[in-house]
Design a protein around this motif. Structure first.
Motif, PDB file in Angstrom:
ATOM      1  N   TYR A   5       0.828  -1.205   0.000  1.00  0.00           N
ATOM      2  CA  TYR A   5       0.000   0.000   0.000  1.00  0.00           C
ATOM      3  C   TYR A   5       0.868   1.262   0.000  1.00  0.00           C
ATOM      4  N   ARG A   6       1.967   1.238   0.736  1.00  0.00           N
ATOM      5  CA  ARG A   6       2.892   2.382   0.741  1.00  0.00           C
ATOM      6  C   ARG A   6       3.494   2.585  -0.650  1.00  0.00           C
ATOM      7  N   ILE A   7       3.878   1.491  -1.298  1.00  0.00           N
ATOM      8  CA  ILE A   7       4.437   1.582  -2.650  1.00  0.00           C
ATOM      9  C   ILE A   7       3.398   2.156  -3.612  1.00  0.00           C
ATOM     10  N   GLN A   8       2.169   1.692  -3.502  1.00  0.00           N
ATOM     11  CA  GLN A   8       1.108   2.200  -4.370  1.00  0.00           C
ATOM     12  C   GLN A   8       0.865   3.691  -4.119  1.00  0.00           C
ATOM     13  N   ALA A   9       0.929   4.119  -2.869  1.00  0.00           N
ATOM     14  CA  ALA A   9       0.762   5.539  -2.559  1.00  0.00           C
ATOM     15  C   ALA A   9       1.879   6.364  -3.193  1.00  0.00           C
ATOM     16  N   ASP A  10       3.106   5.825  -3.206  1.00  0.00           N
ATOM     17  CA  ASP A  10       4.222   6.523  -3.853  1.00  0.00           C
ATOM     18  C   ASP A  10       4.029   6.606  -5.364  1.00  0.00           C
ATOM     19  N   VAL A  11       3.522   5.538  -5.962  1.00  0.00           N
ATOM     20  CA  VAL A  11       3.240   5.546  -7.401  1.00  0.00           C
ATOM     21  C   VAL A  11       2.186   6.613  -7.711  1.00  0.00           C
ATOM     22  N   LEU A  12       1.168   6.671  -6.884  1.00  0.00           N
ATOM     23  CA  LEU A  12       0.121   7.666  -7.093  1.00  0.00           C
ATOM     24  C   LEU A  12       0.649   9.085  -6.889  1.00  0.00           C
ATOM     25  N   ARG A  13       1.538   9.274  -5.926  1.00  0.00           N
ATOM     26  CA  ARG A  13       2.144  10.587  -5.701  1.00  0.00           C
ATOM     27  C   ARG A  13       2.911  11.029  -6.940  1.00  0.00           C
ATOM     28  N   HIS A  14       3.658  10.108  -7.534  1.00  0.00           N
ATOM     29  CA  HIS A  14       4.394  10.421  -8.760  1.00  0.00           C
ATOM     30  C   HIS A  14       3.430  10.753  -9.898  1.00  0.00           C
ATOM     31  N   ARG A  15       2.358   9.987 -10.014  1.00  0.00           N
ATOM     32  CA  ARG A  15       1.371  10.250 -11.071  1.00  0.00           C
ATOM     33  C   ARG A  15       0.741  11.627 -10.892  1.00  0.00           C
ATOM     34  N   ILE A  16       0.492  12.025  -9.643  1.00  0.00           N
ATOM     35  CA  ILE A  16      -0.064  13.350  -9.357  1.00  0.00           C
ATOM     36  C   ILE A  16       0.895  14.434  -9.848  1.00  0.00           C
ATOM     37  N   GLN A  17       2.189  14.240  -9.592  1.00  0.00           N
ATOM     38  CA  GLN A  17       3.179  15.214 -10.043  1.00  0.00           C
ATOM     39  C   GLN A  17       3.200  15.322 -11.562  1.00  0.00           C
ATOM     40  N   VAL A  18       3.116  14.179 -12.245  1.00  0.00           N
ATOM     41  CA  VAL A  18       3.134  14.169 -13.705  1.00  0.00           C
ATOM     42  C   VAL A  18       1.902  14.886 -14.264  1.00  0.00           C
ATOM     43  N   VAL A  19       0.734  14.559 -13.733  1.00  0.00           N
ATOM     44  CA  VAL A  19      -0.498  15.179 -14.224  1.00  0.00           C
ATOM     45  C   VAL A  19      -0.504  16.678 -13.917  1.00  0.00           C
ATOM     46  N   ALA A  20       0.008  17.072 -12.777  1.00  0.00           N
ATOM     47  CA  ALA A  20       0.035  18.488 -12.404  1.00  0.00           C
ATOM     48  C   ALA A  20       0.905  19.298 -13.360  1.00  0.00           C
ATOM     49  N   GLU A  21       1.928  18.695 -13.921  1.00  0.00           N
ATOM     50  CA  GLU A  21       2.827  19.390 -14.839  1.00  0.00           C
ATOM     51  C   GLU A  21       2.281  19.487 -16.262  1.00  0.00           C
ATOM     52  N   LEU A  22       1.253  18.717 -16.581  1.00  0.00           N
ATOM     53  CA  LEU A  22       0.695  18.761 -17.931  1.00  0.00           C
ATOM     54  C   LEU A  22       0.038  20.113 -18.187  1.00  0.00           C
ATOM     55  N   PRO A  23       0.258  20.658 -19.385  1.00  0.00           N
ATOM     56  CA  PRO A  23      -0.390  21.945 -19.688  1.00  0.00           C
ATOM     57  C   PRO A  23      -1.877  21.763 -19.987  1.00  0.00           C
ATOM     58  N   ALA A  24      -2.660  22.736 -19.581  1.00  0.00           N
ATOM     59  CA  ALA A  24      -4.097  22.726 -19.870  1.00  0.00           C
ATOM     60  C   ALA A  24      -4.403  24.014 -20.632  1.00  0.00           C
ATOM     61  N   ARG A  25      -4.770  23.866 -21.888  1.00  0.00           N
ATOM     62  CA  ARG A  25      -4.949  25.044 -22.738  1.00  0.00           C
ATOM     63  C   ARG A  25      -6.366  25.601 -22.704  1.00  0.00           C
ATOM     64  N   THR A  26      -7.336  24.756 -22.536  1.00  0.00           N
ATOM     65  CA  THR A  26      -8.725  25.216 -22.568  1.00  0.00           C
ATOM     66  C   THR A  26      -9.369  25.008 -21.200  1.00  0.00           C
ATOM     67  N   GLY A  27     -10.537  25.582 -21.045  1.00  0.00           N
ATOM     68  CA  GLY A  27     -11.270  25.418 -19.795  1.00  0.00           C
ATOM     69  C   GLY A  27     -11.659  23.968 -19.553  1.00  0.00           C
ATOM     70  N   ALA A  28     -12.038  23.263 -20.621  1.00  0.00           N
ATOM     71  CA  ALA A  28     -12.414  21.857 -20.486  1.00  0.00           C
ATOM     72  C   ALA A  28     -11.218  21.015 -20.048  1.00  0.00           C
ATOM     73  N   GLU A  29     -10.050  21.309 -20.610  1.00  0.00           N
ATOM     74  CA  GLU A  29      -8.843  20.574 -20.207  1.00  0.00           C
ATOM     75  C   GLU A  29      -8.496  20.862 -18.759  1.00  0.00           C
ATOM     76  N   ARG A  30      -8.669  22.104 -18.325  1.00  0.00           N
ATOM     77  CA  ARG A  30      -8.382  22.443 -16.922  1.00  0.00           C
ATOM     78  C   ARG A  30      -9.324  21.712 -15.979  1.00  0.00           C
ATOM     79  N   ARG A  31     -10.603  21.622 -16.353  1.00  0.00           N
ATOM     80  CA  ARG A  31     -11.566  20.898 -15.508  1.00  0.00           C
ATOM     81  C   ARG A  31     -11.234  19.412 -15.446  1.00  0.00           C
ATOM     82  N   ARG A  32     -10.904  18.819 -16.594  1.00  0.00           N
ATOM     83  CA  ARG A  32     -10.537  17.392 -16.605  1.00  0.00           C
ATOM     84  C   ARG A  32      -9.286  17.147 -15.779  1.00  0.00           C
TER      85      ARG A  32
END
Length: 70
Positions: A5-32
């Protein structure tokens, strides 16, 4: 089990960082992106909570987590 479970939480933390860095150009992309981040954060928090429960399951005096009954 708590280690997985700790390993999975770390994987999810990394995924959060990756998604947070993605650019969102439109309002719909920002909401998603915001919805995805909210879902990932919930999954990470639950994985951490279950890891703590697994780690402390046999401790005397351990109080039940208010979300999960043991």
């Amino acid at each position: 089990m708590s280690k997985s479970y700790r390993i999975q939480a770390d994987v999810l933390r990394h995924r959060i960082q990756v998604v947070a860095e993605l650019p969102a150009r439109t309002g719909a992309e920002r909401r998603r992106k915001a919805d995805r981040l909210r879902l990932l954060e919930t999954m990470r928090r639950e994985a951490r909570d279950v890891a703590v429960i697994c780690e402390r399951y046999y401790e005397r005096g351990y109080r039940k987590n208010e979300r999960y009954a043991i």
